[in-house]
Design a protein around this motif. Sequence first.
Motif, short mmCIF file in Angstrom:
data_model
loop_
_atom_site.label_atom_id
_atom_site.label_comp_id
_atom_site.label_asym_id
_atom_site.label_seq_id
_atom_site.Cartn_x
_atom_site.Cartn_y
_atom_site.Cartn_z
N HIS A 47 0.86 -1.19 0.00
CA HIS A 47 0.00 0.00 0.00
C HIS A 47 0.89 1.23 0.00
O HIS A 47 2.03 1.17 0.41
N THR A 48 0.35 2.32 -0.49
CA THR A 48 1.11 3.57 -0.51
C THR A 48 0.24 4.66 0.11
O THR A 48 -0.95 4.47 0.31
N ASN A 49 0.86 5.81 0.39
CA ASN A 49 0.07 6.96 0.79
C ASN A 49 -0.45 7.61 -0.48
O ASN A 49 0.32 8.05 -1.32
N HIS A 142 -5.51 8.78 7.36
CA HIS A 142 -4.23 9.45 7.15
C HIS A 142 -4.44 10.87 6.64
O HIS A 142 -3.77 11.80 7.06
C1 LIG Z 1 2.01 7.31 5.16
O1 LIG Z 1 2.11 8.52 5.88
C2 LIG Z 1 2.22 8.34 7.27
C3 LIG Z 1 2.24 9.71 7.91
O2 LIG Z 1 1.07 10.39 7.58
C4 LIG Z 1 3.49 7.56 7.59
O3 LIG Z 1 3.53 7.32 8.99
C5 LIG Z 1 3.44 6.23 6.86
O4 LIG Z 1 4.65 5.55 7.05
C6 LIG Z 1 3.22 6.44 5.37
N1 LIG Z 1 3.01 5.14 4.77
C7 LIG Z 1 3.59 4.75 3.64
C8 LIG Z 1 3.23 3.39 3.16
O5 LIG Z 1 4.33 5.48 3.02
#
Ligand SMILES: *[C@@H]1O[C@H](CO)[C@@H](O)[C@H](O)[C@H]1NC(C)=O
Length: 469
Positions: A47-49, A142
């Motif tokens: 998964h990604t942000n 998030h």
């Molecule tokens: C997504 O963003 C959060 C902070 O908002 C961070 O803690 C997390 O590691 C990120 N996840 C990915 C998969 O990049």
Amino acid sequence: MKQQLSQSGFCAAFLALVCGSRAAPYVSEPQTTFSQQPTTTVPVVPHTNVTFHGPFEGTPTTTGALSTTVLAASIPARPPPPELLKYPADGKLHGDQPAPYTPSGGIGTNGSVPVYRVASDFDYQSLALALYHEWIELDLFHWGLARFPESEFEANKLTAEDRYLLQFMAEQEVGHATILTNMLGPQAPRQCTYNYPVTSLREYLDFCQKLTRWSEAGVYGFLPHLNSGPAAQLLLQSITTEARQQMIFRQFSGLFPMPVWFMVAVPQSWAWTMLAPYISSCPYNQTRLVWQNFPALHVLNQPNSARINGSDVWNETTGGWSNTLSTQDIARSEFCVNATAVGESCAPGITRNRTEPLSYPGRQVFLKWDDPGRPVGPNNSYVTATEVEVPRFAAWVTQLNVTYSPLEDVNLSNRTAYTIQPNVSTLEGDPAINGTMFLALTDIDLYVTPYNLTQLNPHVAALAMYQAG
Ligand SMILES: *[C@@H]1O[C@H](CO)[C@@H](O)[C@H](O)[C@H]1NC(C)=O
Ligand SMILES: *[C@@H]1O[C@H](CO)[C@@H](O)[C@H](O)[C@H]1NC(C)=O
Ligand SMILES: *[C@@H]1O[C@H](CO)[C@@H](O)[C@H](O)[C@H]1NC(C)=O
Ligand SMILES: *[C@@H]1O[C@H](CO)[C@@H](O)[C@H](O)[C@H]1NC(C)=O
Ligand SMILES: *[C@@H]1O[C@H](CO)[C@@H](O)[C@H](O)[C@H]1NC(C)=O
Ligand SMILES: *[C@@H]1O[C@H](CO)[C@@H](O)[C@H](O)[C@H]1NC(C)=O
Ligand SMILES: *[C@@H]1O[C@H](CO)[C@@H](O)[C@H](O)[C@H]1NC(C)=O
Ligand SMILES: *[C@@H]1O[C@H](CO)[C@@H](O)[C@H](O)[C@H]1NC(C)=O
Ligand SMILES: *[C@@H]1O[C@H](CO)[C@@H](O)[C@H](O)[C@H]1NC(C)=O
Ligand SMILES: *[C@@H]1O[C@H](CO)[C@@H](O)[C@H](O)[C@H]1NC(C)=O
Ligand SMILES: *[C@@H]1O[C@H](CO)[C@@H](O)[C@H](O)[C@H]1NC(C)=O
Ligand SMILES: *[C@@H]1O[C@H](CO)[C@@H](O)[C@H](O)[C@H]1NC(C)=O
């Protein structure tokens, strides 16, 4: 020497501190912490942000719900299987016991190894729908943390600890997405991009408590119908977590945490109707769903829980189907988050009383609905649909009940009507209409109960969330 090495190896692997204290020539303070090598960890689904948020501007490459040969327009009602009525239910045992302390009967109890995978189109489509929900929640939780500054959380009386809870809830979604993906296999739906109809933290909290409600209710509607008991088992253990999230968002919003005795359950197409508008686009070969998208119902005087007098409201919603509250037109003196009196304050809390109820029996509820045929959902590639030409009833879907109230002043040119909130109880002492619930327009007042609510679908004209309490 050899023996010493293996002992320290043992110590590292198990009780480092306890062993360490044995090696040391003094008696240390009692310790309760010790370290242990983690056992093998199951990886989570990739998964990604999600970085893009906003509406889809392109052209769909495909349109319409997934379908195959359709055998009939609806499923006829049939009598229950006769053997169901034969069991005496007298508190005695009526069969030999398969093992000590084990009654006869049950499903999946004969020792056959459980297989945690979907077992029918019904299972696949239902779990895929649930997975679309887990993905949006992962992003939504998030997104809220990133979108709203700490100062806005604090202005709404939410602290750094509350923000951590929100973050933890996002992380729970990674787990839920993983088990659903694993039960669905390689074609499981993946993460999409989303659009959220909110511009303030208070609106966000309301959107979250509504979204988690329809996602929760959507699963309760199909869980007991799944072919795969093992899949139902794991989904059950995820959705109970989701239910807690829903309650926490109510508490963040200063709402009474659970003003009902039973949680509502709705059909898959209702959950998909609610969810789809907030999905902008999905990857090009995303697995599609079979479910229907009903037109939106707009509650013109949707109760606004950010107001001290939440029922005294006109046209304060955002987001179409979800009918999420808008804070735009609330004067400071009418905003309840800084009110201090008991019954007026809606600051975050374990529970809150409201002197002015959000809604009540006898309330006149003004409605406006969309016509069908509008593009909606991922890549605008689904189309809203209904077979109903003239809606005649509002169906209040709460707890264990579907209660109909007639539509008055139905105006088919601007698609408006009003109805009166019925006064109905689930059981004595439990007014049925309360909490975050569903309102549907229908053409007939079909008698349905929680296990066969889906039979109402051919009669649904439009669908909304209603904030009854
Ligand atoms: C997504 O963003 C959060 C902070 O908002 C961070 O803690 C997390 O590691 C990120 N996840 C990915 C998969 O990049
Ligand atoms: C739904 O179930 C109830 C029994 O709980 C039954 O009386 C009713 O006729 C059913 N409705 C339909 C449309 O099948
Ligand atoms: C055990 O139950 C399953 C259904 O739960 C059934 O498919 C299977 O045939 C049963 N096995 C035996 C040996 O009865
Ligand atoms: C509530 O009070 C806080 C300060 O305590 C302030 O930042 C916030 O703007 C106030 N909110 C409203 C709606 O008045
Ligand atoms: C979509 O295509 C990608 C790349 O071709 C592939 O890895 C993935 O498994 C496909 N997903 C689905 C749901 O078909
Ligand atoms: C949906 O839109 C995205 C972004 O434009 C695109 O990558 C994807 O291929 C589209 N999917 C479909 C099914 O058209
Ligand atoms: C709250 O609003 C309702 C209208 O929805 C009104 O009847 C009632 O008098 C109001 N209460 C107060 C205390 O202003
Ligand atoms: C509700 O407000 C929106 C803008 O906020 C406006 O476009 C719409 O016409 C209003 N509807 C009614 C029924 O007043
Ligand atoms: C909260 O509401 C309940 C039910 O109306 C009432 O019995 C109770 O006294 C109220 N408590 C406070 C502190 O207002
Ligand atoms: C909804 O529940 C709340 C909390 O128990 C209660 O104060 C309120 O009166 C209920 N509303 C109705 C209409 O029963
Ligand atoms: C719909 O039309 C009726 C009759 O023309 C009118 O009274 C009503 O105000 C209209 N409603 C809206 C929300 O435009
Ligand atoms: C509400 O649902 C319960 C449980 O199915 C049922 O016993 C009760 O009669 C229903 N009440 C109404 C008013 O329909």
